[in-house]
Design an enzyme around this catalytic site. Structure first.
Site, mmCIF file in Angstrom:
data_model
loop_
_atom_site.group_PDB
_atom_site.id
_atom_site.type_symbol
_atom_site.label_atom_id
_atom_site.label_comp_id
_atom_site.label_asym_id
_atom_site.label_seq_id
_atom_site.Cartn_x
_atom_site.Cartn_y
_atom_site.Cartn_z
ATOM 1 N N ASP A 265 -2.627 -1.362 -7.242
ATOM 2 C CA ASP A 265 -2.129 -1.408 -5.867
ATOM 3 C C ASP A 265 -3.316 -1.271 -4.902
ATOM 4 O O ASP A 265 -4.171 -0.403 -5.076
ATOM 5 C CB ASP A 265 -1.142 -0.247 -5.665
ATOM 6 C CG ASP A 265 -0.413 -0.335 -4.340
ATOM 7 O OD1 ASP A 265 -0.084 -1.453 -3.903
ATOM 8 O OD2 ASP A 265 -0.166 0.736 -3.739
ATOM 9 N N HIS B 74 3.205 2.126 5.842
ATOM 10 C CA HIS B 74 2.996 3.138 4.799
ATOM 11 C C HIS B 74 3.180 4.547 5.367
ATOM 12 O O HIS B 74 2.881 4.793 6.523
ATOM 13 C CB HIS B 74 1.573 3.039 4.241
ATOM 14 C CG HIS B 74 1.267 1.732 3.584
ATOM 15 N ND1 HIS B 74 0.534 0.749 4.208
ATOM 16 C CD2 HIS B 74 1.578 1.244 2.371
ATOM 17 C CE1 HIS B 74 0.402 -0.286 3.384
ATOM 18 N NE2 HIS B 74 1.032 -0.011 2.259
ATOM 19 N N GLY B 75 3.619 5.462 4.529
ATOM 20 C CA GLY B 75 3.717 6.866 4.939
ATOM 21 C C GLY B 75 5.109 7.224 5.435
ATOM 22 O O GLY B 75 6.063 6.476 5.253
ATOM 23 N N HIS C 6 5.885 -3.305 1.176
ATOM 24 C CA HIS C 6 5.081 -2.075 1.111
ATOM 25 C C HIS C 6 5.732 -1.041 2.036
ATOM 26 O O HIS C 6 6.509 -1.381 2.917
ATOM 27 C CB HIS C 6 3.643 -2.356 1.568
ATOM 28 C CG HIS C 6 2.796 -2.963 0.493
ATOM 29 N ND1 HIS C 6 1.753 -2.300 -0.090
ATOM 30 C CD2 HIS C 6 2.861 -4.160 -0.124
ATOM 31 C CE1 HIS C 6 1.201 -3.061 -1.018
ATOM 32 N NE2 HIS C 6 1.847 -4.211 -1.054
ATOM 33 N N GLY C 7 5.368 0.229 1.816
ATOM 34 C CA GLY C 7 5.884 1.278 2.702
ATOM 35 C C GLY C 7 7.350 1.570 2.481
ATOM 36 O O GLY C 7 8.108 1.758 3.435
HETATM 37 P P1 13P Z 1 4.965 4.561 1.023
HETATM 38 O O1 13P Z 1 3.913 5.565 0.781
HETATM 39 O O2 13P Z 1 5.367 4.467 2.461
HETATM 40 O O3 13P Z 1 6.133 4.683 0.115
HETATM 41 O O4 13P Z 1 4.284 3.123 0.721
HETATM 42 C C1 13P Z 1 3.734 2.908 -0.532
HETATM 43 C C2 13P Z 1 3.019 1.621 -0.605
HETATM 44 O O5 13P Z 1 3.354 0.658 0.031
HETATM 45 C C3 13P Z 1 1.883 1.537 -1.520
HETATM 46 O O6 13P Z 1 1.336 0.272 -1.564
#
Ligand code: 13P
Length: 284
Positions: free
Chosen positions: A83, A181-182, A209-210
């Site tokens: 990733d 993300h986050g 993602h995220g």
């Molecule tokens: P989150 O941390 O928001 O779940 O996102 C993870 C991600 O997209 C890693 O590539």
């Protein structure tokens, strides 16, 4: 089963049948075992992923060996994915280790640099049957929790998505439609018209993602519009951190393996929730 599969094989089926596969961030033997064990319990395909945020703790060769051992014990359709790879050298390291999928994230770099680098990744991965994920547009971060990205998001344009897939030959595509993300500090607003237009224009499965914090209804709709993989990291890391803090606060002494066992056990509920939310349960 009993061996790791290319991620594109898992995603092609999910894309066709209208569900998604969660890709869980994993950083050691315990978290990997909990992911595979829970997926096996629920007969769900699953993706185990790691990247530059996890490699300071453990290198790809060790994670790959652990995952290969565990997949024999918990035989579900599973892929091991790099990733947010940040260099071709890291992609090569993961290829040598036996990863079955790799992302090189050059989404903050100029178009030519992103395209040329991903073309090169495809050259390295395709002969080995390893899946390639690229990103066009940029998924930024919602708060300071995650290690991914330190830039604002840039939404993906449908035309650039088409041109990018054509120019690079990537198997799956991460796009930016309002996701981040986050921890979301306010509810995300996904641009579903944009997602529908991108899905119509490109033929490869899409990646969200995220995942953490995405409202259930938005998640369902995004999956119905072609998001065949959902990345989850913050939910897992926060669960472990909270479980450790709870045990350690005020405690005079705690035996680390014991507290780690409790923290890892707390992951099961989160993993199960995501396998259900994405519709992956029963698809193995
Ligand atoms: P989150 O941390 O928001 O779940 O996102 C993870 C991600 O997209 C890693 O590539």
């Amino acid at each position: 089963m009993g061996d790791l599969l290319p991620m594109s094989v898992l995603m092609a089926k999910a894309y066709k049948e209208g569900y998604a596969i969660p890709a869980f961030c994993s950083w050691n033997a315990e978290s990997t075992e909990m992911v595979l064990k829970t997926a096996a319990k629920l007969k769900a395909p699953v993706i185990v992923m790691s990247g530059p945020g996890e490699f300071p703790l453990v290198r790809p060769d060790v994670l790959a060996a652990i995952t290969r051992h565990l997949i024999k014990k918990y035989p579900v359709p599973a892929a091991l994915h790099l990733d947010h790879g940040d260099s071709l050298e890291l992609v090569d390291e993961c290829l040598a280790a036996g990863y079955t999928s790799a992302m090189l994230d050059y989404s903050t770099k100029p178009w030519d640099e992103n395209v040329n680098a991903l073309r090169e990744v495809v050259k390295h991965c395709r002969p080995k049957g390893v899946t390639v994920e690229g990103e066009i547009g940029h998924v930024g971060k919602a708060d300071t929790m995650s290690v991914e990205s330190d830039r604002e998001s840039t939404l993906t344009q449908p035309e650039e998505a088409v041109a990018y897939v054509e120019a690079t030959g990537v198997d799956v595509l991460a796009i930016s439609i309002g996701n981040a993300h986050g921890h979301y500090t306010r509810l995300p607003r996904f641009d579903f018209d944009r997602l529908a237009a991108i899905r119509k224009a490109v033929s490869v499965p899409l990646v969200l993602h995220g995942g953490s914090g995405t409202p259930a209804e938005d998640l369902r709709r995004a999956i119905s519009l072609g998001m065949a993989k959902v990345n989850v990291a913050t939910d897992l890391v926060t669960t472990v951190r909270n479980a450790l803090m709870k045990q350690w606060q005020g405690a005079k002494q705690q035996w680390v393996p014991t507290t780690m066992a409790v923290a890892t056990a707390a992951l099961e509920e989160v993993i199960e929730r995501w396998l259900r939310a994405t519709g992956a349960v029963g698809k193995a």
